[in-house]
Design a protein around this motif. Structure first.
Motif, PDB file in Angstrom:
ATOM      1  N   ALA A  89      49.753  30.746  75.947  1.00 61.36           N
ATOM      2  CA  ALA A  89      49.134  31.736  75.067  1.00 61.36           C
ATOM      3  C   ALA A  89      47.892  31.205  74.355  1.00 61.36           C
ATOM      4  O   ALA A  89      47.184  31.968  73.687  1.00 61.36           O
ATOM      5  N   SER A  90      47.603  29.913  74.505  1.00 66.22           N
ATOM      6  CA  SER A  90      46.519  29.284  73.746  1.00 66.22           C
ATOM      7  C   SER A  90      45.277  29.083  74.612  1.00 66.22           C
ATOM      8  O   SER A  90      45.279  28.286  75.552  1.00 66.22           O
ATOM      9  N   LYS A  91      44.183  29.772  74.298  1.00 70.53           N
ATOM     10  CA  LYS A  91      42.917  29.547  75.000  1.00 70.53           C
ATOM     11  C   LYS A  91      42.461  28.100  74.814  1.00 70.53           C
ATOM     12  O   LYS A  91      41.957  27.473  75.743  1.00 70.53           O
ATOM     13  N   ARG A  92      42.633  27.593  73.609  1.00 72.85           N
ATOM     14  CA  ARG A  92      42.196  26.230  73.305  1.00 72.85           C
ATOM     15  C   ARG A  92      42.916  25.222  74.192  1.00 72.85           C
ATOM     16  O   ARG A  92      42.275  24.335  74.772  1.00 72.85           O
ATOM     17  N   ASP A  93      44.231  25.346  74.337  1.00 73.13           N
ATOM     18  CA  ASP A  93      44.988  24.406  75.150  1.00 73.13           C
ATOM     19  C   ASP A  93      44.600  24.511  76.627  1.00 73.13           C
ATOM     20  O   ASP A  93      44.465  23.502  77.321  1.00 73.13           O
ATOM     21  N   ARG A  94      44.440  25.741  77.124  1.00 72.22           N
ATOM     22  CA  ARG A  94      44.070  25.906  78.528  1.00 72.22           C
ATOM     23  C   ARG A  94      42.706  25.288  78.806  1.00 72.22           C
ATOM     24  O   ARG A  94      42.495  24.643  79.823  1.00 72.22           O
ATOM     25  N   ARG A  95      41.773  25.486  77.899  1.00 72.01           N
ATOM     26  CA  ARG A  95      40.431  24.928  78.094  1.00 72.01           C
ATOM     27  C   ARG A  95      40.448  23.409  77.993  1.00 72.01           C
ATOM     28  O   ARG A  95      39.752  22.730  78.759  1.00 72.01           O
ATOM     29  N   HIS A  96      41.228  22.867  77.084  1.00 73.25           N
ATOM     30  CA  HIS A  96      41.339  21.407  76.987  1.00 73.25           C
ATOM     31  C   HIS A  96      41.976  20.831  78.254  1.00 73.25           C
ATOM     32  O   HIS A  96      41.547  19.780  78.745  1.00 73.25           O
ATOM     33  N   ALA A  97      42.993  21.491  78.770  1.00 72.46           N
ATOM     34  CA  ALA A  97      43.633  21.029  79.999  1.00 72.46           C
ATOM     35  C   ALA A  97      42.651  21.065  81.171  1.00 72.46           C
ATOM     36  O   ALA A  97      42.621  20.141  81.995  1.00 72.46           O
ATOM     37  N   MET A  98      41.855  22.114  81.242  1.00 68.05           N
ATOM     38  CA  MET A  98      40.849  22.213  82.295  1.00 68.05           C
ATOM     39  C   MET A  98      39.846  21.063  82.200  1.00 68.05           C
ATOM     40  O   MET A  98      39.495  20.429  83.206  1.00 68.05           O
ATOM     41  N   GLN A  99      39.411  20.742  81.002  1.00 66.29           N
ATOM     42  CA  GLN A  99      38.453  19.648  80.840  1.00 66.29           C
ATOM     43  C   GLN A  99      39.096  18.295  81.145  1.00 66.29           C
ATOM     44  O   GLN A  99      38.407  17.385  81.627  1.00 66.29           O
ATOM     45  N   THR A 100      40.380  18.155  80.870  1.00 68.43           N
ATOM     46  CA  THR A 100      41.080  16.922  81.252  1.00 68.43           C
ATOM     47  C   THR A 100      41.027  16.736  82.763  1.00 68.43           C
ATOM     48  O   THR A 100      40.794  15.629  83.260  1.00 68.43           O
ATOM     49  N   ALA A 101      41.238  17.823  83.502  1.00 73.89           N
ATOM     50  CA  ALA A 101      41.196  17.750  84.959  1.00 73.89           C
ATOM     51  C   ALA A 101      39.794  17.429  85.459  1.00 73.89           C
ATOM     52  O   ALA A 101      39.611  16.581  86.345  1.00 73.89           O
ATOM     53  N   LEU A 102      38.783  18.069  84.901  1.00 75.67           N
ATOM     54  CA  LEU A 102      37.400  17.807  85.313  1.00 75.67           C
ATOM     55  C   LEU A 102      36.996  16.370  84.989  1.00 75.67           C
ATOM     56  O   LEU A 102      36.317  15.708  85.783  1.00 75.67           O
ATOM     57  N   ALA A 103      37.414  15.891  83.819  1.00 76.21           N
ATOM     58  CA  ALA A 103      37.100  14.520  83.434  1.00 76.21           C
ATOM     59  C   ALA A 103      37.721  13.527  84.402  1.00 76.21           C
ATOM     60  O   ALA A 103      37.133  12.476  84.711  1.00 76.21           O
ATOM     61  N   SER A 104      38.917  13.831  84.899  1.00 80.80           N
ATOM     62  CA  SER A 104      39.568  12.952  85.867  1.00 80.80           C
ATOM     63  C   SER A 104      38.757  12.857  87.152  1.00 80.80           C
ATOM     64  O   SER A 104      38.584  11.774  87.717  1.00 80.80           O
ATOM     65  N   ILE A 105      38.246  13.991  87.627  1.00 75.72           N
ATOM     66  CA  ILE A 105      37.406  13.972  88.827  1.00 75.72           C
ATOM     67  C   ILE A 105      36.178  13.101  88.590  1.00 75.72           C
ATOM     68  O   ILE A 105      35.831  12.234  89.395  1.00 75.72           O
ATOM     69  N   GLY A 106      35.508  13.339  87.471  1.00 74.37           N
ATOM     70  CA  GLY A 106      34.278  12.608  87.187  1.00 74.37           C
ATOM     71  C   GLY A 106      34.483  11.123  86.966  1.00 74.37           C
ATOM     72  O   GLY A 106      33.560  10.331  87.200  1.00 74.37           O
ATOM     73  N   ALA A 107      35.670  10.726  86.541  1.00 77.51           N
ATOM     74  CA  ALA A 107      35.932   9.317  86.222  1.00 77.51           C
ATOM     75  C   ALA A 107      36.551   8.548  87.376  1.00 77.51           C
ATOM     76  O   ALA A 107      36.782   7.340  87.238  1.00 77.51           O
ATOM     77  N   THR A 108      36.807   9.197  88.508  1.00 79.99           N
ATOM     78  CA  THR A 108      37.443   8.523  89.643  1.00 79.99           C
ATOM     79  C   THR A 108      36.374   8.013  90.598  1.00 79.99           C
ATOM     80  O   THR A 108      35.691   8.817  91.247  1.00 79.99           O
ATOM     81  N   PRO A 109      36.179   6.694  90.710  1.00 80.71           N
ATOM     82  CA  PRO A 109      35.061   6.161  91.505  1.00 80.71           C
ATOM     83  C   PRO A 109      35.099   6.561  92.975  1.00 80.71           C
ATOM     84  O   PRO A 109      34.045   6.637  93.622  1.00 80.71           O
ATOM     85  N   GLU A 110      36.288   6.793  93.516  1.00 85.06           N
ATOM     86  CA  GLU A 110      36.401   7.116  94.940  1.00 85.06           C
ATOM     87  C   GLU A 110      35.887   8.511  95.268  1.00 85.06           C
ATOM     88  O   GLU A 110      35.623   8.822  96.434  1.00 85.06           O
TER      89      GLU A 110
END
Length: 238
Positions: A89-110
């Motif tokens: 129900a939380s827009k804030r939580d969903r958006r934070h979770a999405m950014q966590t996923a994007l940050a993981s992609i950007g931080a993975t050297p492979e």
């Protein structure tokens, strides 16, 4: 003794895997393809970093690792992947979770990412033809890049293989010279973590390009999390 006509061709240095998904809409005029790529020998470590992130999402937001992260439905609140109703129900939580996923992609050297797009006034079937034509241009570009690097590549797409234009883009290349091997290989995103990455990349890039006032919160996500690992330095218009 090996005769010249039977001399084996030099082996390519690697096979590169591309996971591709599309975004955009005819009413905005945008067609966007986003992809995540990695050499086949880095598949385990690249995927492991993502799976570790999925464990973190479960710890922080109670989103199980097997739950599909589909950007449009997840960010828009049309899917409830968390076992915690408060998170769903939380827009804030969903958006934070999405950014966590994007940050993981950007931080993975492979992992590398890429974005190709075009803007069109076409609608209906003409829009679908523009989408197919952009995909053909993308495949040609990847094929040239692979050839220059002495590599081979395989493309994995979201879906069930019903889009004939995707097959045509591959089969139109000359076999003697092509470096993208096979037809596109289709996987449903709910079964492939790497296809889910491609979905997030395509949607995020689309929002960065479109800059719709209703999605202002996502305008900077591409620059913040993905641009640094974009193999082209930024979205390419084709």
């Amino acid at each position: 003794m090996t005769t010249p006509e039977h001399t084996p061709a030099p082996s390519p240095s690697t096979v590169r895997m591309f996971y591709v998904d599309d975004s955009g809409a005819h009413d905005t005029g945008y067609v966007v393809y986003g992809w995540v790529e990695l050499p086949i020998e880095a598949w385990r470590t690249g995927l492991r970093a993502w799976l570790d992130m999925r464990k973190q999402l479960y710890a922080d937001y109670r989103i199980p690792p097997a739950a599909e992260l589909h950007a449009t439905k997840f960010v828009g609140g049309r899917r409830s992947p968390s076992t915690d109703p408060a998170v769903n129900a939380s827009k804030r939580d969903r958006r934070h979770a999405m950014q966590t996923a994007l940050a993981s992609i950007g931080a993975t050297p492979e992992l590398g990412i890429g974005v190709a797009y075009r803007i069109t006034t076409a609608t209906g079937r003409d829009y679908a033809r523009e989408r197919d034509d952009l995909y053909r241009a993308l495949v040609d570009r990847l094929d040239t890049r692979l050839g220059d690097a002495g590599e081979l590549g395989m493309i994995f797409m979201d879906g069930d293989g019903s889009a004939s234009g995707y097959y045509a883009a591959h089969r139109g290349m000359k076999l003697a010279h092509r470096n993208v091997i096979e037809d596109p290989l289709f996987q449903h995103s709910h079964r492939s973590q790497l296809v889910q990455m491609a979905d997030l990349i395509a949607w995020t890039s689309y929002q960065a390009l479109l800059r719709h006032p209703g999605k202002r919160f996502a305008w900077d996500w591409y620059d913040t999390h993905l641009r640094a690992c974009d193999v082209n330095g930024g979205p390419i218009q084709a």
